[in-house]
Motif scaffolding. Structure first.
Motif, short mmCIF file in Angstrom:
data_model
loop_
_atom_site.label_atom_id
_atom_site.label_comp_id
_atom_site.label_asym_id
_atom_site.label_seq_id
_atom_site.Cartn_x
_atom_site.Cartn_y
_atom_site.Cartn_z
N SER A 40 34.89 40.16 45.03
CA SER A 40 33.50 39.71 44.90
C SER A 40 32.56 40.90 44.70
O SER A 40 31.67 40.87 43.86
CB SER A 40 33.07 38.92 46.13
OG SER A 40 33.77 37.71 46.22
N ASP A 44 30.31 41.70 41.41
CA ASP A 44 28.86 41.88 41.53
C ASP A 44 28.41 43.23 41.00
O ASP A 44 27.32 43.35 40.45
CB ASP A 44 28.42 41.74 42.99
CG ASP A 44 28.53 40.31 43.50
OD1 ASP A 44 28.64 39.38 42.67
OD2 ASP A 44 28.52 40.12 44.73
N PRO A 97 35.15 33.82 39.47
CA PRO A 97 34.05 33.66 40.45
C PRO A 97 34.15 32.35 41.23
O PRO A 97 33.96 32.33 42.45
CB PRO A 97 32.78 33.71 39.60
CG PRO A 97 33.18 34.46 38.37
CD PRO A 97 34.61 34.10 38.12
N LEU A 100 37.08 32.58 43.75
CA LEU A 100 36.74 33.34 44.95
C LEU A 100 35.89 32.51 45.90
O LEU A 100 36.10 32.53 47.11
CB LEU A 100 36.02 34.64 44.57
CG LEU A 100 36.87 35.65 43.78
CD1 LEU A 100 36.01 36.84 43.36
CD2 LEU A 100 38.07 36.10 44.56
N ARG A 104 36.97 31.33 49.61
CA ARG A 104 36.11 31.65 50.75
C ARG A 104 35.84 30.38 51.57
O ARG A 104 35.87 30.40 52.80
CB ARG A 104 34.79 32.24 50.25
CG ARG A 104 34.03 33.02 51.28
CD ARG A 104 32.77 33.64 50.72
NE ARG A 104 32.97 34.59 49.64
CZ ARG A 104 33.30 35.86 49.81
NH1 ARG A 104 33.48 36.33 51.01
NH2 ARG A 104 33.43 36.66 48.77
#
Length: 186
Positions: A40, A44, A97, A100, A104
């Motif tokens: 992540s 980013d 994305p 992930l 999470r």
């Protein structure tokens, strides 16, 4: 939800379920969590990585090579590295994305945690964050992890989102409500 976003979400959910089950079976949930955080942060912080996973200009081999190098450089677990390689070989890195985020969520559910999105007019202190977390935990019945952001346009107060519930105590929303009430009167 638009169709492409829905398709990406569905693909990400299926991969997330498989990866989570593999990590759980091999007792590698802690490693998976650190891999998710690392990936992540990499997404980013790198425009090049975001371009690599979403651009059709890169071949499968280029994507697979880049993901293998990334996994080795970041010292990702075997499960995560193999998942990245599989996504690259299937031309599905664009779902990374969403994958992930889904992983999470699964990890939080496994731990009995829920994430609260908190938007405040100024940054919360550690004490305020802890107190808010305890208050929300009492309401929700689970451990609450705070994901805090700052939006100065709120003027004051908080906007708290936990699951499908939202509590808006911001001054901006109260002023908007007052403005709407005054429009109805006049």
């Amino acid at each position: 939800m638009s169709e492409p976003a829905s398709i990406s979400s569905g693909i990400a959910q299926r991969y997330a379920s498989a990866v989570f089950d593999l990590a759980k079976d091999s007792k590698g949930l802690k490693g998976l969590e650190s891999d998710i955080d690392a990936l992540s942060a990499a997404l980013d912080g790198s425009d090049d990585l975001r371009a690599l996973i979403s651009s059709p200009l890169y071949s499968r081999d280029e994507q697979a090579g880049a993901m293998a190098a990334l996994a080795k450089k970041m010292k990702l677990s075997g499960t995560t590295g193999n998942t990245l390689a599989l996504l690259a070989s299937k031309r599905r890195l664009f779902v990374l994305p969403q994958l992930l985020a889904a992983l999470r969520d699964k990890l939080a559910e496994e731990k009995g945690e829920v994430t609260a999105e908190v938007i405040s007019a100024k940054a919360l202190t550690k004490t305020q964050s802890d107190k808010l977390s305890k208050t929300l935990a009492a309401q929700v019945g689970k451990t609450v992890k705070i994901n805090a952001t700052v939006d100065e346009s709120l003027i004051g107060g908080l906007v708290v989102k936990v699951g499908s519930k939202m509590i808006d105590t911001s001054i901006r929303s109260k002023l908007n409500a007052l403005q709407n009430t005054m429009k109805e009167v006049g």
